[in-house]
Write a protein that holds these residues in place. Sequence first.
Motif, mmCIF file in Angstrom:
data_model
loop_
_atom_site.group_PDB
_atom_site.id
_atom_site.type_symbol
_atom_site.label_atom_id
_atom_site.label_comp_id
_atom_site.label_asym_id
_atom_site.label_seq_id
_atom_site.Cartn_x
_atom_site.Cartn_y
_atom_site.Cartn_z
ATOM 1 N N PRO A 80 1.049 -0.920 -0.282
ATOM 2 C CA PRO A 80 0.170 -0.083 0.139
ATOM 3 C C PRO A 80 0.239 1.036 0.136
ATOM 4 O O PRO A 80 2.047 0.897 0.760
ATOM 5 N N LEU A 81 0.616 2.455 -0.585
ATOM 6 C CA LEU A 81 0.828 3.093 -0.844
ATOM 7 C C LEU A 81 1.526 3.934 0.688
ATOM 8 O O LEU A 81 2.525 4.637 0.198
ATOM 9 N N ARG A 82 0.246 3.642 1.551
ATOM 10 C CA ARG A 82 1.047 4.255 2.590
ATOM 11 C C ARG A 82 2.152 3.908 3.371
ATOM 12 O O ARG A 82 2.899 4.492 4.294
ATOM 13 N N VAL A 83 2.310 2.968 3.214
ATOM 14 C CA VAL A 83 2.951 1.756 4.069
ATOM 15 C C VAL A 83 4.312 2.613 2.913
ATOM 16 O O VAL A 83 5.684 3.060 3.865
ATOM 17 N N MET A 84 4.569 2.527 1.358
ATOM 18 C CA MET A 84 6.096 3.431 0.999
ATOM 19 C C MET A 84 6.860 4.432 1.935
ATOM 20 O O MET A 84 6.959 5.054 1.826
ATOM 21 N N ILE A 85 5.140 5.042 1.804
ATOM 22 C CA ILE A 85 5.393 6.337 1.956
ATOM 23 C C ILE A 85 6.126 6.494 3.683
ATOM 24 O O ILE A 85 6.628 7.512 3.694
ATOM 25 N N GLN A 103 14.024 -3.755 9.057
ATOM 26 C CA GLN A 103 13.629 -4.593 9.926
ATOM 27 C C GLN A 103 13.475 -4.235 11.136
ATOM 28 O O GLN A 103 12.280 -4.606 11.838
ATOM 29 N N ARG A 104 13.642 -2.713 11.267
ATOM 30 C CA ARG A 104 13.215 -1.985 12.298
ATOM 31 C C ARG A 104 11.901 -1.621 12.571
ATOM 32 O O ARG A 104 11.045 -2.162 13.550
ATOM 33 N N TRP A 105 11.098 -1.255 11.475
ATOM 34 C CA TRP A 105 9.393 -1.594 10.610
ATOM 35 C C TRP A 105 8.743 -3.274 11.445
ATOM 36 O O TRP A 105 7.784 -3.188 11.904
ATOM 37 N N ALA A 106 9.614 -3.778 11.480
ATOM 38 C CA ALA A 106 8.957 -5.180 11.605
ATOM 39 C C ALA A 106 9.175 -6.369 13.310
ATOM 40 O O ALA A 106 8.485 -5.904 13.121
ATOM 41 N N ASP A 107 10.393 -4.897 13.755
ATOM 42 C CA ASP A 107 10.500 -5.266 15.584
ATOM 43 C C ASP A 107 9.588 -3.805 16.117
ATOM 44 O O ASP A 107 9.589 -4.177 17.738
ATOM 45 N N THR A 108 8.670 -3.239 15.298
ATOM 46 C CA THR A 108 8.268 -1.628 16.429
ATOM 47 C C THR A 108 7.343 -1.759 16.155
ATOM 48 O O THR A 108 6.835 -1.111 15.051
ATOM 49 N N PRO A 109 6.414 -1.927 17.304
ATOM 50 C CA PRO A 109 4.439 -1.748 17.244
ATOM 51 C C PRO A 109 4.767 -0.603 15.983
ATOM 52 O O PRO A 109 3.957 -0.101 15.875
ATOM 53 N N ARG A 110 5.625 1.030 17.125
ATOM 54 C CA ARG A 110 5.047 1.817 16.837
ATOM 55 C C ARG A 110 5.324 2.375 15.474
ATOM 56 O O ARG A 110 4.501 3.235 15.002
ATOM 57 N N TRP A 111 6.180 2.349 14.814
ATOM 58 C CA TRP A 111 6.757 2.060 13.442
ATOM 59 C C TRP A 111 5.419 1.899 13.042
ATOM 60 O O TRP A 111 4.705 1.885 11.378
ATOM 61 N N GLN A 112 4.748 0.696 13.233
ATOM 62 C CA GLN A 112 3.942 0.172 12.126
ATOM 63 C C GLN A 112 2.459 0.232 12.960
ATOM 64 O O GLN A 112 1.003 1.001 11.271
ATOM 65 N N PHE A 113 2.086 1.142 13.459
ATOM 66 C CA PHE A 113 1.008 1.641 13.697
ATOM 67 C C PHE A 113 1.072 2.780 13.255
ATOM 68 O O PHE A 113 0.224 3.809 12.120
ATOM 69 N N PHE A 114 1.987 3.431 12.451
ATOM 70 C CA PHE A 114 2.735 5.524 12.171
ATOM 71 C C PHE A 114 2.256 4.679 10.150
ATOM 72 O O PHE A 114 1.309 5.364 9.956
ATOM 73 N N SER A 115 2.713 3.212 10.242
ATOM 74 C CA SER A 115 2.680 3.104 8.978
ATOM 75 C C SER A 115 1.250 2.947 8.553
ATOM 76 O O SER A 115 0.800 2.373 7.437
ATOM 77 N N GLY A 116 0.165 2.508 9.653
ATOM 78 C CA GLY A 116 -1.208 1.949 9.180
ATOM 79 C C GLY A 116 -1.743 0.772 9.670
ATOM 80 O O GLY A 116 -2.042 0.381 8.858
#
Length: 116
Positions: A80-85, A103-116
């Motif tokens: 999805p475009l939001r994840v890429m941005i 790698q850090r995105w996979a380990d960090t729930p805050r980054w996943q929340f930010f990505s939608g």
Amino acid sequence: MFACPATDDFFRARIDQMIDLRHPLAVLASRMPWQEIEAAVAHRFVRKAHEGEAMPDLDLFGEKPQRKVLASKAGRPRVPLRVMISLLYLKHAFNESDEGVVQRWADTPRWQFFSG
């Protein structure tokens, strides 16, 4: 007991229940105009046909007939475009490499929340 009220499953808790929503990245995620950003950059991520001159395939016995190239339906679906941005933003904000931000995105729930 400790189950998520939305799913009644302990192992399927929502990310917004796992993180502190007062964290600056979570606040930024709620304040970003994601629809406008996606609309502004969507034309950059459109699949484009490669333009070029078709050359005949030559081998020892002469020219081979050209086959019509079709777009393949095989492969992984687009991200999805939001994840890429958001990954581009996180890469820049935290000075990460391409591999490091994934790698850090996979380990960090805050980054996943930010990505939608």
